[in-house]
Design a protein around this motif. Sequence first.
Motif, PDB file in Angstrom:
ATOM      1  N   LYS A   1      -5.065  13.826 -13.991  1.00 32.96           N
ATOM      2  CA  LYS A   1      -6.367  14.488 -13.902  1.00 32.96           C
ATOM      3  C   LYS A   1      -7.044  14.293 -12.538  1.00 32.96           C
ATOM      4  O   LYS A   1      -8.171  14.755 -12.334  1.00 32.96           O
ATOM      5  N   LEU A   2      -6.369  13.607 -11.632  1.00 31.29           N
ATOM      6  CA  LEU A   2      -6.946  13.331 -10.322  1.00 31.29           C
ATOM      7  C   LEU A   2      -5.848  13.357  -9.270  1.00 31.29           C
ATOM      8  O   LEU A   2      -4.818  12.701  -9.427  1.00 31.29           O
ATOM      9  N   GLU A   3      -6.079  14.112  -8.202  1.00 27.04           N
ATOM     10  CA  GLU A   3      -5.131  14.148  -7.086  1.00 27.04           C
ATOM     11  C   GLU A   3      -5.443  12.986  -6.140  1.00 27.04           C
ATOM     12  O   GLU A   3      -6.596  12.596  -5.978  1.00 27.04           O
ATOM     13  N   LEU A   4      -4.392  12.478  -5.499  1.00 32.90           N
ATOM     14  CA  LEU A   4      -4.561  11.371  -4.561  1.00 32.90           C
ATOM     15  C   LEU A   4      -3.761  11.633  -3.297  1.00 32.90           C
ATOM     16  O   LEU A   4      -2.568  11.920  -3.362  1.00 32.90           O
ATOM     17  N   GLU A   5      -4.436  11.572  -2.165  1.00 30.77           N
ATOM     18  CA  GLU A   5      -3.771  11.587  -0.863  1.00 30.77           C
ATOM     19  C   GLU A   5      -3.960  10.202  -0.269  1.00 30.77           C
ATOM     20  O   GLU A   5      -5.049   9.856   0.193  1.00 30.77           O
ATOM     21  N   PHE A   6      -2.899   9.399  -0.337  1.00 32.69           N
ATOM     22  CA  PHE A   6      -2.985   7.997   0.025  1.00 32.69           C
ATOM     23  C   PHE A   6      -2.708   7.816   1.513  1.00 32.69           C
ATOM     24  O   PHE A   6      -1.789   8.422   2.063  1.00 32.69           O
ATOM     25  N   ASN A   7      -3.506   6.974   2.172  1.00 31.72           N
ATOM     26  CA  ASN A   7      -3.393   6.758   3.614  1.00 31.72           C
ATOM     27  C   ASN A   7      -3.392   5.275   3.960  1.00 31.72           C
ATOM     28  O   ASN A   7      -4.165   4.517   3.367  1.00 31.72           O
ATOM     29  N   PRO A   8      -2.585   4.865   4.933  1.00 26.57           N
ATOM     30  CA  PRO A   8      -2.810   3.534   5.510  1.00 26.57           C
ATOM     31  C   PRO A   8      -4.244   3.478   6.045  1.00 26.57           C
ATOM     32  O   PRO A   8      -4.769   4.494   6.543  1.00 26.57           O
ATOM     33  N   GLN A   9      -4.869   2.319   5.958  1.00 26.23           N
ATOM     34  CA  GLN A   9      -6.295   2.234   6.292  1.00 26.23           C
ATOM     35  C   GLN A   9      -6.609   2.666   7.717  1.00 26.23           C
ATOM     36  O   GLN A   9      -7.550   3.428   7.960  1.00 26.23           O
ATOM     37  N   GLY A  10      -5.816   2.213   8.668  1.00 25.23           N
ATOM     38  CA  GLY A  10      -6.053   2.593  10.061  1.00 25.23           C
ATOM     39  C   GLY A  10      -5.842   4.079  10.291  1.00 25.23           C
ATOM     40  O   GLY A  10      -6.547   4.706  11.082  1.00 25.23           O
ATOM     41  N   THR A  11      -4.863   4.649   9.586  1.00 23.88           N
ATOM     42  CA  THR A  11      -4.602   6.080   9.703  1.00 23.88           C
ATOM     43  C   THR A  11      -5.785   6.877   9.174  1.00 23.88           C
ATOM     44  O   THR A  11      -6.210   7.874   9.775  1.00 23.88           O
ATOM     45  N   LEU A  12      -6.347   6.442   8.048  1.00 21.63           N
ATOM     46  CA  LEU A  12      -7.509   7.135   7.489  1.00 21.63           C
ATOM     47  C   LEU A  12      -8.684   7.086   8.453  1.00 21.63           C
ATOM     48  O   LEU A  12      -9.361   8.094   8.686  1.00 21.63           O
TER      49      LEU A  12
ATOM     50  N   SER B   1      -7.974   8.497   0.352  1.00 19.05           N
ATOM     51  CA  SER B   1      -8.445   7.125   0.539  1.00 19.05           C
ATOM     52  C   SER B   1      -7.294   6.190   0.875  1.00 19.05           C
ATOM     53  O   SER B   1      -6.131   6.600   0.942  1.00 19.05           O
ATOM     54  N   SER B   2      -7.632   4.914   1.086  1.00 18.80           N
ATOM     55  CA  SER B   2      -6.609   3.940   1.458  1.00 18.80           C
ATOM     56  C   SER B   2      -6.520   2.775   0.482  1.00 18.80           C
ATOM     57  O   SER B   2      -5.530   2.045   0.492  1.00 18.80           O
ATOM     58  N   TYR B   3      -7.539   2.593  -0.370  1.00 17.81           N
ATOM     59  CA  TYR B   3      -7.501   1.464  -1.307  1.00 17.81           C
ATOM     60  C   TYR B   3      -8.209   1.862  -2.594  1.00 17.81           C
ATOM     61  O   TYR B   3      -9.357   2.280  -2.572  1.00 17.81           O
ATOM     62  N   VAL B   4      -7.495   1.760  -3.702  1.00 16.56           N
ATOM     63  CA  VAL B   4      -8.070   2.190  -4.981  1.00 16.56           C
ATOM     64  C   VAL B   4      -7.879   1.133  -6.069  1.00 16.56           C
ATOM     65  O   VAL B   4      -8.028   1.406  -7.249  1.00 16.56           O
ATOM     66  N   GLY B   5      -7.557  -0.070  -5.666  1.00 18.94           N
ATOM     67  CA  GLY B   5      -7.121  -1.088  -6.622  1.00 18.94           C
ATOM     68  C   GLY B   5      -8.187  -1.694  -7.507  1.00 18.94           C
ATOM     69  O   GLY B   5      -7.873  -2.445  -8.427  1.00 18.94           O
ATOM     70  N   GLU B   6      -9.473  -1.407  -7.255  1.00 16.99           N
ATOM     71  CA  GLU B   6     -10.533  -2.038  -8.029  1.00 16.99           C
ATOM     72  C   GLU B   6     -11.068  -1.148  -9.149  1.00 16.99           C
ATOM     73  O   GLU B   6     -12.016  -1.515  -9.830  1.00 16.99           O
ATOM     74  N   ASN B   7     -10.482   0.042  -9.309  1.00 21.14           N
ATOM     75  CA  ASN B   7     -11.076   1.023 -10.203  1.00 21.14           C
ATOM     76  C   ASN B   7     -10.120   1.416 -11.327  1.00 21.14           C
ATOM     77  O   ASN B   7      -9.176   2.173 -11.128  1.00 21.14           O
ATOM     78  N   LYS B   8     -10.393   0.928 -12.529  1.00 20.02           N
ATOM     79  CA  LYS B   8      -9.542   1.235 -13.688  1.00 20.02           C
ATOM     80  C   LYS B   8      -9.676   2.697 -14.099  1.00 20.02           C
ATOM     81  O   LYS B   8      -8.717   3.321 -14.549  1.00 20.02           O
TER      82      LYS B   8
END
Length: 233
Positions: free
Chosen positions: A94-105, A77-84
């Motif tokens: 307990k969770l893997e994250l593959e972070f992407n710039p929004q346009g790249t995603l 994903s590209s944005y995860v800031g709203e989820n505690k």
Amino acid sequence: MANKVYKDAKSALDGLLRDDLMLMCGGFGLVGIPEKLIGAVRESGVKGLTCVSNNAGIDGAGLGLLLETGQVKKMISSYVGENKTFAKLYLDGKLELEFNPQGTLAERCRAGGAGIPAFYTKTGVGTLVAEGKETKVFDGEEYVMERGLFGDIALIKAWKGDTSGNLIYRKAARNFNPMMATAAKMCVAEVEELVPVGELDPDHIHTPAVFVKRIFCGAPYDKQIEQRTIRKA
């Protein structure tokens, strides 16, 4: 022509769900998210999921519902800031994250749907995003290679659809749903309004029926708001 219309989310996903799937989830914030389909995935109990989505929902809504139950193994994903819940799971390992710039995603999903296995972009060069990835110089400028994304099931939400599977999105819901619909082996769509074939203006169709394998009307929907700011009187 095979009947694509199902009565609800559960029946539309019947026979498709299993552990360790990659789900391509449309939506932008809480706009245009396939909420009924996400609910059905939660009820199914499948786990080990990889979810590709612009964002990870919020606590109690969207993909946040699958994070709460521990059904998601990895987020792309590209944005995860709203989820505690997301933050806690990630920080606890307990969770893997593959972070992407929004346009790249967005382009990774579009490329996957177009059969393009990889592409080069300047976005992320020289940052953590580029670590471990192939880079190449074109015309004196460095670019990083990104892989296209192609999942098992695309979960899509549209404004209107017809019984053949043609879809129309409204406003911000059009940001990620169209490319997600093309980037999976199976596309399942929920719509606010389902109409007979011929009622949609062909010039207004965003996702052609050829991409959509199953469809249902999920109405009524409750409008969810990600952030609410109230001005003092």
